[in-house]
Design a protein around this motif. Structure first.
Motif, mmCIF file in Angstrom:
data_model
loop_
_atom_site.group_PDB
_atom_site.id
_atom_site.type_symbol
_atom_site.label_atom_id
_atom_site.label_comp_id
_atom_site.label_asym_id
_atom_site.label_seq_id
_atom_site.Cartn_x
_atom_site.Cartn_y
_atom_site.Cartn_z
ATOM 1 N N LEU A 213 0.794 -1.227 0.000
ATOM 2 C CA LEU A 213 0.000 0.000 0.000
ATOM 3 C C LEU A 213 0.826 1.277 0.000
ATOM 4 C CD1 LEU A 213 -2.825 -0.969 2.534
ATOM 5 C CD2 LEU A 213 -2.852 -1.134 0.040
ATOM 6 N N GLY A 214 2.065 1.218 0.485
ATOM 7 C CA GLY A 214 2.890 2.415 0.511
ATOM 8 C C GLY A 214 3.348 2.764 1.910
ATOM 9 N N ASN A 215 4.311 3.652 2.002
ATOM 10 C CA ASN A 215 4.943 3.993 3.269
ATOM 11 C C ASN A 215 4.526 5.348 3.830
ATOM 12 O OD1 ASN A 215 6.832 1.782 4.003
ATOM 13 N ND2 ASN A 215 7.653 2.193 1.961
ATOM 14 N N SER A 216 3.569 6.004 3.208
ATOM 15 C CA SER A 216 3.121 7.296 3.718
ATOM 16 C C SER A 216 1.610 7.423 3.527
ATOM 17 C CB SER A 216 3.826 8.445 2.993
ATOM 18 O OG SER A 216 3.367 8.552 1.651
ATOM 19 N N HIS A 217 1.058 8.414 4.206
ATOM 20 C CA HIS A 217 -0.375 8.695 4.113
ATOM 21 C C HIS A 217 -0.799 8.894 2.658
ATOM 22 C CE1 HIS A 217 -4.229 10.348 5.526
ATOM 23 N NE2 HIS A 217 -4.060 11.352 4.684
ATOM 24 N N GLY A 218 -0.076 9.733 1.941
ATOM 25 C CA GLY A 218 -0.419 10.012 0.553
ATOM 26 C C GLY A 218 -0.263 8.810 -0.351
ATOM 27 N N GLU A 219 0.794 8.027 -0.131
ATOM 28 C CA GLU A 219 1.018 6.839 -0.964
ATOM 29 C C GLU A 219 -0.106 5.819 -0.783
ATOM 30 O OE1 GLU A 219 4.833 5.215 -0.100
ATOM 31 O OE2 GLU A 219 5.947 6.860 -1.054
ATOM 32 N N ARG A 220 -0.519 5.625 0.451
ATOM 33 C CA ARG A 220 -1.580 4.637 0.700
ATOM 34 C C ARG A 220 -2.897 5.060 0.047
ATOM 35 N NH1 ARG A 220 1.101 4.329 5.764
ATOM 36 N NH2 ARG A 220 -0.218 6.011 6.598
ATOM 37 N N ILE A 221 -3.261 6.322 0.206
ATOM 38 C CA ILE A 221 -4.502 6.788 -0.416
ATOM 39 C C ILE A 221 -4.416 6.661 -1.928
ATOM 40 C CG2 ILE A 221 -5.960 8.808 -0.850
ATOM 41 C CD1 ILE A 221 -5.470 9.701 1.982
ATOM 42 N N ASN A 222 -3.302 7.073 -2.506
ATOM 43 C CA ASN A 222 -3.144 6.991 -3.955
ATOM 44 C C ASN A 222 -3.234 5.547 -4.444
ATOM 45 O OD1 ASN A 222 -2.368 8.317 -6.587
ATOM 46 N ND2 ASN A 222 -0.706 6.829 -6.390
ATOM 47 N N THR A 223 -2.612 4.622 -3.698
ATOM 48 C CA THR A 223 -2.670 3.211 -4.082
ATOM 49 C C THR A 223 -4.099 2.693 -4.078
ATOM 50 O OG1 THR A 223 -0.444 2.765 -3.214
ATOM 51 C CG2 THR A 223 -1.920 0.883 -3.446
ATOM 52 N N MET A 224 -4.832 3.000 -3.010
ATOM 53 C CA MET A 224 -6.202 2.499 -2.891
ATOM 54 C C MET A 224 -7.123 3.119 -3.933
ATOM 55 S SD MET A 224 -6.671 2.506 1.261
ATOM 56 C CE MET A 224 -5.534 1.641 2.351
ATOM 57 N N VAL A 225 -7.047 4.436 -4.096
ATOM 58 C CA VAL A 225 -7.912 5.119 -5.061
ATOM 59 C C VAL A 225 -7.596 4.649 -6.484
ATOM 60 C CG1 VAL A 225 -8.466 7.356 -6.099
ATOM 61 C CG2 VAL A 225 -8.315 7.141 -3.615
ATOM 62 N N ARG A 230 -8.912 1.485 -11.464
ATOM 63 C CA ARG A 230 -8.521 0.432 -12.411
ATOM 64 C C ARG A 230 -9.514 -0.731 -12.390
ATOM 65 N NH1 ARG A 230 -3.218 1.578 -10.379
ATOM 66 N NH2 ARG A 230 -3.435 -0.173 -8.924
ATOM 67 N N ALA A 231 -9.936 -1.132 -11.196
ATOM 68 C CA ALA A 231 -10.808 -2.303 -11.079
ATOM 69 C C ALA A 231 -12.240 -2.017 -11.531
ATOM 70 C CB ALA A 231 -10.819 -2.795 -9.635
ATOM 71 N N SER A 232 -12.621 -0.747 -11.564
ATOM 72 C CA SER A 232 -14.026 -0.400 -11.839
ATOM 73 C C SER A 232 -14.241 0.252 -13.194
ATOM 74 C CB SER A 232 -14.536 0.557 -10.740
ATOM 75 O OG SER A 232 -14.265 0.065 -9.453
ATOM 76 N N HIS A 233 -13.172 0.568 -13.908
ATOM 77 C CA HIS A 233 -13.291 1.304 -15.174
ATOM 78 C C HIS A 233 -14.110 0.516 -16.191
ATOM 79 C CE1 HIS A 233 -12.296 4.159 -18.246
ATOM 80 N NE2 HIS A 233 -11.769 3.207 -19.010
ATOM 81 N N ASN A 234 -15.143 1.176 -16.714
ATOM 82 C CA ASN A 234 -16.022 0.584 -17.725
ATOM 83 C C ASN A 234 -16.689 -0.702 -17.249
ATOM 84 O OD1 ASN A 234 -15.718 2.559 -19.703
ATOM 85 N ND2 ASN A 234 -13.905 1.572 -20.568
ATOM 86 N N LYS A 235 -17.007 -0.755 -15.963
ATOM 87 C CA LYS A 235 -17.685 -1.919 -15.397
ATOM 88 C C LYS A 235 -18.897 -1.462 -14.580
ATOM 89 C CE LYS A 235 -13.498 -4.756 -15.029
ATOM 90 N NZ LYS A 235 -12.580 -5.447 -14.101
ATOM 91 N N PRO A 236 -19.908 -2.316 -14.485
ATOM 92 C CA PRO A 236 -21.121 -1.937 -13.731
ATOM 93 C C PRO A 236 -21.001 -2.233 -12.242
ATOM 94 C CG PRO A 236 -21.463 -4.034 -14.784
ATOM 95 C CD PRO A 236 -20.084 -3.591 -15.202
ATOM 96 N N GLU A 237 -19.795 -2.122 -11.701
ATOM 97 C CA GLU A 237 -19.583 -2.362 -10.283
ATOM 98 C C GLU A 237 -18.407 -1.529 -9.797
ATOM 99 O OE1 GLU A 237 -18.557 -6.430 -9.653
ATOM 100 O OE2 GLU A 237 -16.746 -6.334 -10.889
ATOM 101 N N ILE A 238 -18.334 -1.336 -8.485
ATOM 102 C CA ILE A 238 -17.229 -0.603 -7.880
ATOM 103 C C ILE A 238 -16.459 -1.583 -7.003
ATOM 104 C CG2 ILE A 238 -16.558 1.339 -6.416
ATOM 105 C CD1 ILE A 238 -17.879 2.155 -9.050
ATOM 106 N N ALA A 239 -15.165 -1.696 -7.257
ATOM 107 C CA ALA A 239 -14.371 -2.684 -6.535
ATOM 108 C C ALA A 239 -12.919 -2.235 -6.453
ATOM 109 C CB ALA A 239 -14.464 -4.037 -7.229
ATOM 110 N N MET A 240 -12.133 -2.965 -5.663
ATOM 111 C CA MET A 240 -10.683 -2.820 -5.615
ATOM 112 C C MET A 240 -10.050 -4.051 -6.240
ATOM 113 S SD MET A 240 -9.332 -1.454 -1.920
ATOM 114 C CE MET A 240 -9.372 0.269 -1.458
#
Length: 335
Positions: A213-225, A230-240
């Motif tokens: 996930l990363g070593n800082s607050h910003g890195e972790r948020i960026n990784t998750m978002v 990526r997992a939800s692009h052009n799909k009828p669902e929201i996922a990680m």
């Protein structure tokens, strides 16, 4: 100016994903309302929420640390703003309806009790085992706000508030975005607050989680978002993505073990719960001491329901001050 709203509808039709919820398709409000010439219904919902008393009270409601005195600890309001920022980023990247997403984000925690989840536990104990901040949030926007008239929000925003957590999924992808944005926000800012409070050290976060996930607050948020996009692009669902989802769940479990359930700050929850229980019992025995606005609830529903509504709407500091006024003799106070 009605042409402006038509332009907004046309823009949505031209730019949003086919999986987005289009403003023109709203199921509407429980009570008819004169349309705005230059705002969609979801924009109006966002504005109604932001201008509500319940939204302002989030400023003094606990996120993790009870009634925090430090300037930089999160409150329920700053949490809400962080959820809205993350959710809008995801919605924009996925070409979803940003206005609907933002409205749900701004309203998702309006039903939270004082002292965070500790207050929720007391409401289940004293009022009903079925109490949840989700359901209370819907009650706030439907019945309690605006002098008992409610905010008369759209069905889609109310659905998003009702199901931003729990087993039932929202009916819109925008509501599903809020579920993940909420988790991303609180996991990361609660780590940040725990580090600031000195109850957690960065190196104590498992190395295998940091590697993903990363070593800082910003890195972790960026990784998750980024993973959600990526997992939800052009799909009828929201996922990680599975590996990020697993690491995020492990980080959440770590937080429950080290921050949510076992630290000095959380020891104060015992006092907060006892205080709320005593307040609840007092107003059940003395309903005449409730504000006049709750008398209708007593006549239509029950004293317990009115007391629950009154206590749930309180900020941490108001509950403390009220307790002091009711139960601490003046001569005992340190001047």
């Amino acid at each position: 100016m009605s042409d402006i709203k038509e332009i907004l509808y046309e823009r949505e039709a031209r730019t949003l994903s086919p999986y987005a919820f289009f403003s023109v398709n709203t199921a509407g409000r429980a009570h008819e309302s004169t349309p705005c010439d230059f705002r969609t219904d979801f924009q109006r919902d966002r504005d109604r929420i932001i201008h509500s008393q319940s939204f302002r009270r989030l400023m003094y409601k606990t996120q993790v640390f009870l009634a925090p005195a430090g300037d930089h600890y999160r409150t329920r309001l700053t949490h809400t703003l962080e959820v809205a920022q993350i959710a809008r980023t995801v919605a924009r990247a996925l070409s979803l309806n940003e206005d609907l997403t933002e409205a749900i984000a701004m309203g998702h925690d309006l039903g939270h009790t004082p002292f965070g989840h500790a207050g929720e536990v007391v409401m289940r104990q004293c009022f009903s085992p079925d109490f949840s901040h989700n359901g209370q949030g819907v009650r706030v926007v439907e019945h309690l706000e605006n002098n008992g008239k409610g905010l008369n929000l759209t069905a889609e925003v109310r659905d998003g508030i009702a199901h931003h957590s729990g087993p039932v999924m929202p009916k819109t992808l925008e509501g599903c975005v809020i579920r993940l944005a909420d988790r991303i926000a609180y996991i990361n800012h609660d780590i940040d607050d725990a580090l600031r409070a000195g109850i957690l050290k960065h190196e104590e976060i498992p190395a295998e989680i940091r590697a993903v996930l990363g070593n800082s607050h910003g890195e972790r948020i960026n990784t998750m978002v980024s993973s959600v996009v990526r997992a939800s692009h052009n799909k009828p669902e929201i996922a990680m993505e599975p590996d990020i989802h697993e690491a995020t769940d492990r980080l959440r479990d770590f937080l429950f073990l080290r921050v949510y359930r076992d630290n000095v700050a959380k020891d104060e929850e015992v006092k907060a719960k006892a205080m709320l229980v005593q307040l609840f019992e007092y107003f059940e025995e003395h309903p005449e001491a409730l504000p006049l606005s709750y008398l209708e609830t007593i006549s239509k529903e029950s004293v317990g329901r009115a007391v629950c509504d009154y206590l749930s709407g309180m900020t941490d500091r108001y509950a403390i001050e009220l307790y002091r006024d009711l139960f601490i003799p003046e001569v005992w106070r340190v001047k």
